[in-house]
Enzyme design. Sequence first.
Site, mmCIF file in Angstrom:
data_model
loop_
_atom_site.group_PDB
_atom_site.id
_atom_site.type_symbol
_atom_site.label_atom_id
_atom_site.label_comp_id
_atom_site.label_asym_id
_atom_site.label_seq_id
_atom_site.Cartn_x
_atom_site.Cartn_y
_atom_site.Cartn_z
ATOM 1 N N LYS A 85 1.123 -1.220 -0.089
ATOM 2 C CA LYS A 85 0.603 0.073 -0.206
ATOM 3 C C LYS A 85 0.669 1.130 0.104
ATOM 4 O O LYS A 85 0.360 2.282 -0.707
ATOM 5 C CB LYS A 85 -0.767 -0.261 0.746
ATOM 6 N N LYS A 97 -11.021 -5.253 -4.749
ATOM 7 C CA LYS A 97 -12.025 -4.360 -5.053
ATOM 8 C C LYS A 97 -11.433 -2.797 -5.688
ATOM 9 O O LYS A 97 -11.227 -2.644 -6.616
ATOM 10 C CB LYS A 97 -12.692 -3.920 -3.650
ATOM 11 N N LYS A 142 -5.551 -11.412 -8.116
ATOM 12 C CA LYS A 142 -6.582 -12.250 -7.115
ATOM 13 C C LYS A 142 -8.125 -10.777 -7.913
ATOM 14 O O LYS A 142 -7.280 -9.885 -8.028
ATOM 15 C CB LYS A 142 -6.348 -11.609 -5.869
HETATM 16 P P1 TYM Z 1 -11.412 -7.380 2.992
HETATM 17 O O1 TYM Z 1 -12.319 -6.465 2.944
HETATM 18 O O2 TYM Z 1 -9.990 -6.576 2.373
HETATM 19 O O3 TYM Z 1 -11.648 -8.600 2.651
HETATM 20 C C1 TYM Z 1 -13.057 -9.438 2.809
HETATM 21 C C2 TYM Z 1 -12.734 -10.695 3.743
HETATM 22 O O4 TYM Z 1 -12.724 -10.715 1.981
HETATM 23 C C3 TYM Z 1 -10.828 -12.240 1.484
HETATM 24 N N1 TYM Z 1 -11.002 -11.700 0.299
HETATM 25 C C4 TYM Z 1 -10.305 -12.462 -0.515
HETATM 26 N N2 TYM Z 1 -10.832 -14.220 -0.712
HETATM 27 C C5 TYM Z 1 -10.650 -14.952 -1.530
HETATM 28 N N3 TYM Z 1 -10.050 -14.869 -2.772
HETATM 29 C C6 TYM Z 1 -10.057 -12.879 -3.025
HETATM 30 N N4 TYM Z 1 -9.984 -12.361 -4.159
HETATM 31 C C7 TYM Z 1 -10.538 -11.820 -2.683
HETATM 32 N N5 TYM Z 1 -10.735 -10.637 -1.612
HETATM 33 C C8 TYM Z 1 -11.282 -9.858 -0.498
HETATM 34 C C9 TYM Z 1 -10.381 -11.688 2.459
HETATM 35 O O5 TYM Z 1 -9.289 -12.213 2.649
HETATM 36 C C10 TYM Z 1 -11.709 -11.362 3.945
HETATM 37 O O6 TYM Z 1 -11.156 -12.018 4.383
HETATM 38 N N6 TYM Z 1 -8.351 -6.500 6.353
HETATM 39 C C11 TYM Z 1 -10.037 -7.161 6.213
HETATM 40 C C12 TYM Z 1 -10.772 -6.758 7.183
HETATM 41 C C13 TYM Z 1 -10.709 -6.705 8.375
HETATM 42 C C14 TYM Z 1 -10.947 -8.348 9.716
HETATM 43 C C15 TYM Z 1 -10.647 -8.056 10.816
HETATM 44 C C16 TYM Z 1 -11.075 -9.309 9.281
HETATM 45 C C17 TYM Z 1 -10.435 -6.066 9.883
HETATM 46 N N7 TYM Z 1 -10.485 -6.749 11.018
HETATM 47 C C18 TYM Z 1 -10.785 -9.299 12.061
HETATM 48 C C19 TYM Z 1 -10.793 -10.636 10.233
HETATM 49 C C20 TYM Z 1 -10.871 -9.995 11.129
HETATM 50 C C21 TYM Z 1 -10.266 -6.713 5.425
HETATM 51 O O7 TYM Z 1 -9.138 -6.043 4.412
HETATM 52 O O8 TYM Z 1 -10.275 -7.358 4.240
#
Ligand code: TYM
Length: 333
Positions: free
Chosen positions: A113, A200, A197
């Site tokens: 990032k 968003k 991957k």
């Molecule tokens: P975020 O919002 O980027 O994504 C949410 C969830 O979707 C999964 N994900 C994917 N899994 C497989 N293939 C993909 N292409 C793909 N894109 C997204 C992510 O692995 C995630 O599970 N940091 C986290 C949010 C968060 C969180 C937490 C998660 C904040 N606190 C505590 C678990 C526990 C995030 O940015 O996810």
Amino acid sequence: MKRPIVVSGIRPTGYLHLGNYFGAVRSFVKMQESYNCYFFIADLHSLTTHPTPDNLQAGVKQVLSEYLACGIDPEKATIFIQSDVPEVTELYTFLNMNAYLGELERTTSFKEKARQNPENVNAGLLTYPVLMAADIIIHKAQFVPVGKDQEQNLEMARKFAGRFNRMYNCELFPLPQPFTFDGGDMIKVPGLDGSGKMGKSEGNGIFLYEDPKEIRKKVMRAVTDAGPTIMNSPKPEPIENLFTLMKIVSDPDIVQKFDEAYARCEIRYGDMKKQLAEDIVNFTAPIRERILDILKDEEYMARVAKTGAEKARESAQATLKEVKQLIGVKRLF
Ligand code: TYM
């Protein structure tokens, strides 16, 4: 017997895509049946990219409606918005005292990032894994259903939990483990733009909320090649990605049919994409309908968020009380 505790969250930075669903949300729906689940909307985490207040509000509402439309049931799981549980940020402050600059700077997602947006390398971005650890351990979670991209963040959560336990000579926090839908490896849902991957910010998402026409267009535009010329040859990445997505949404015999056609050098990518698009639409269309319905019922959504916040705060307050006692920030006079 007490149910094992589960925590996971998603940032409200846009519509949920197939990566979010198959990497995380489908596990949420499964786990709510037999685990004690806390699923939240990580609005604080999304502040690192400075959304406008309107965008943030709209994003939170959207993800909440999508959680419900996917089948997360507020009667079974605790659904809440991260900022409604201020205890999390209190624990984050405590954990920050034992999180070291070097280890935070070495985190892959921080480095990525910082490289992508060198003008916005803020402290929130640096300590992102600390806030995430606080989210998880404040409920003493044992399992965290997330996609492969969150593997390192989860590792950091284990590190911070273990460090706290050692530092205060206690066993307050379990070390949270990843959970995958089928018990296999953590998954990465690919995009259809050739490599990498689905994400968003990658601009290659296929969204649950998306109009079927748009989904068909996106799938038909997927990157392919001229086709194999040697029998049984390995698949290049863009083709492998098409198959990976098909394995996720289509019946196994359909995948097998195209796999065999590929091996015989008889594959017709146009047919494969048409099939894939239809299978995606069949899957997303009912969810889209439910999202549209739920979005109309703001009262229901407000009720879900309020009840969820109360339950999450109760659990968070209990842990924070123990933490404060251990650290010594509890008034004795
Ligand atoms: P975020 O919002 O980027 O994504 C949410 C969830 O979707 C999964 N994900 C994917 N899994 C497989 N293939 C993909 N292409 C793909 N894109 C997204 C992510 O692995 C995630 O599970 N940091 C986290 C949010 C968060 C969180 C937490 C998660 C904040 N606190 C505590 C678990 C526990 C995030 O940015 O996810």
